[in-house]
Design a protein around this motif. Structure first.
Motif, short mmCIF file in Angstrom:
data_model
loop_
_atom_site.label_atom_id
_atom_site.label_comp_id
_atom_site.label_asym_id
_atom_site.label_seq_id
_atom_site.Cartn_x
_atom_site.Cartn_y
_atom_site.Cartn_z
N UNK A 40 -24.40 79.72 -26.79
CA UNK A 40 -22.98 79.41 -26.68
C UNK A 40 -22.77 78.04 -26.02
N UNK A 41 -23.64 77.68 -25.09
CA UNK A 41 -23.55 76.38 -24.43
C UNK A 41 -23.78 75.24 -25.44
N UNK A 42 -24.73 75.43 -26.34
CA UNK A 42 -24.99 74.41 -27.36
C UNK A 42 -23.79 74.23 -28.28
N UNK A 43 -23.16 75.33 -28.63
CA UNK A 43 -21.97 75.26 -29.49
C UNK A 43 -20.85 74.55 -28.75
N UNK A 44 -20.67 74.86 -27.47
CA UNK A 44 -19.64 74.19 -26.66
C UNK A 44 -19.88 72.69 -26.61
N UNK A 45 -21.13 72.28 -26.42
CA UNK A 45 -21.44 70.86 -26.31
C UNK A 45 -21.26 70.14 -27.65
N UNK A 46 -21.58 70.80 -28.75
CA UNK A 46 -21.36 70.19 -30.06
C UNK A 46 -19.86 70.03 -30.35
N UNK A 47 -19.08 71.03 -29.96
CA UNK A 47 -17.63 70.95 -30.14
C UNK A 47 -17.06 69.83 -29.28
N UNK A 48 -17.58 69.69 -28.07
CA UNK A 48 -17.13 68.61 -27.17
C UNK A 48 -17.43 67.24 -27.79
N UNK A 49 -18.60 67.11 -28.39
CA UNK A 49 -18.98 65.86 -29.02
C UNK A 49 -18.10 65.55 -30.23
N UNK A 50 -17.85 66.56 -31.05
CA UNK A 50 -17.00 66.36 -32.23
C UNK A 50 -15.56 66.04 -31.82
N UNK A 51 -15.09 66.66 -30.74
CA UNK A 51 -13.72 66.41 -30.29
C UNK A 51 -13.56 65.00 -29.74
N UNK A 52 -14.60 64.47 -29.12
CA UNK A 52 -14.50 63.12 -28.57
C UNK A 52 -14.42 62.07 -29.68
N UNK A 53 -14.92 62.41 -30.87
CA UNK A 53 -14.85 61.48 -32.01
C UNK A 53 -13.68 61.81 -32.94
N UNK A 54 -12.80 62.73 -32.52
CA UNK A 54 -11.62 63.15 -33.29
C UNK A 54 -11.97 63.77 -34.64
N UNK A 55 -13.10 64.48 -34.70
CA UNK A 55 -13.47 65.20 -35.92
C UNK A 55 -12.93 66.63 -35.89
N UNK A 56 -12.59 67.12 -34.71
CA UNK A 56 -11.99 68.45 -34.58
C UNK A 56 -10.83 68.36 -33.60
N UNK A 57 -9.95 69.34 -33.71
CA UNK A 57 -8.83 69.49 -32.77
C UNK A 57 -9.10 70.78 -32.01
N UNK A 58 -9.07 70.73 -30.70
CA UNK A 58 -9.43 71.88 -29.87
C UNK A 58 -8.19 72.36 -29.12
N UNK A 59 -7.95 73.65 -29.19
CA UNK A 59 -6.90 74.30 -28.42
C UNK A 59 -7.58 75.28 -27.48
N UNK A 60 -7.33 75.15 -26.19
CA UNK A 60 -7.95 76.02 -25.19
C UNK A 60 -6.92 77.01 -24.67
N UNK A 61 -7.26 78.30 -24.75
CA UNK A 61 -6.33 79.32 -24.31
C UNK A 61 -7.13 80.53 -23.83
#
Length: 138
Positions: A40-61
């Motif tokens: 799960x940590x690896x998935x979180x870090x990949x999502x963080x990387x993609x979000x920093x390059x504006x490839x994904x939009x993240x909503x935290x709830x």
């Protein structure tokens, strides 16, 4: 953080095929519930990387990250995974017709409708006389 290429490809394939991803903010979980291989940590870090390059939009709830692919992210993942242009995420596919098993029952909608909301006969338990509020009483 070093993430093996097989885990990176597994996460990217899942994200591209679905178009969305849900990641719990849990860094000690052994595996992600939907993706085989990465933690799960690896998935979180990949999502963080993609979000920093504006490839994904993240909503935290409520301790969950809801991840949505952007058009730029679709193009990036398409080039990274070497996919043809015809392949699109599930969120971008056109739905044709009604889903299977969801046939409309005509007898269900053939009656008067919702009688309880239109002053039907099921209101005899509440008489028009009596009561203590406005307009009621003696």
């Amino acid at each position: 953080m070093f993430i093996p290429k097989s885990h990176r490809i597994a996460v990217f394939k899942y994200l591209f095929s679905e178009g969305v991803l849900v990641v719990k903010k849990d860094t000690v979980s052994a595996t992600h519930p939907n993706i085989e291989g990465p933690t799960n940590l690896e998935v979180l870090m990949l999502v963080k990387s993609l979000a920093s390059r504006n490839y994904v939009r993240v909503t935290f709830n409520w301790q969950y990250n809801y991840v949505y692919l952007t058009p730029e992210g679709i193009e990036y993942l398409r080039s990274y995974l070497a996919l043809p242009a015809e392949v699109v995420p599930a969120t971008h596919r056109k739905v044709t017709g009604r889903p299977e098993g969801r046939e409309r029952d005509d007898e269900k909608f053939a009656g008067e409708g919702r009688a309880a909301f239109r002053g039907g006969n099921d209101r005899e338990y509440r008489g028009r006389s009596g009561g203590f509020g406005r307009g009621g009483g003696l």
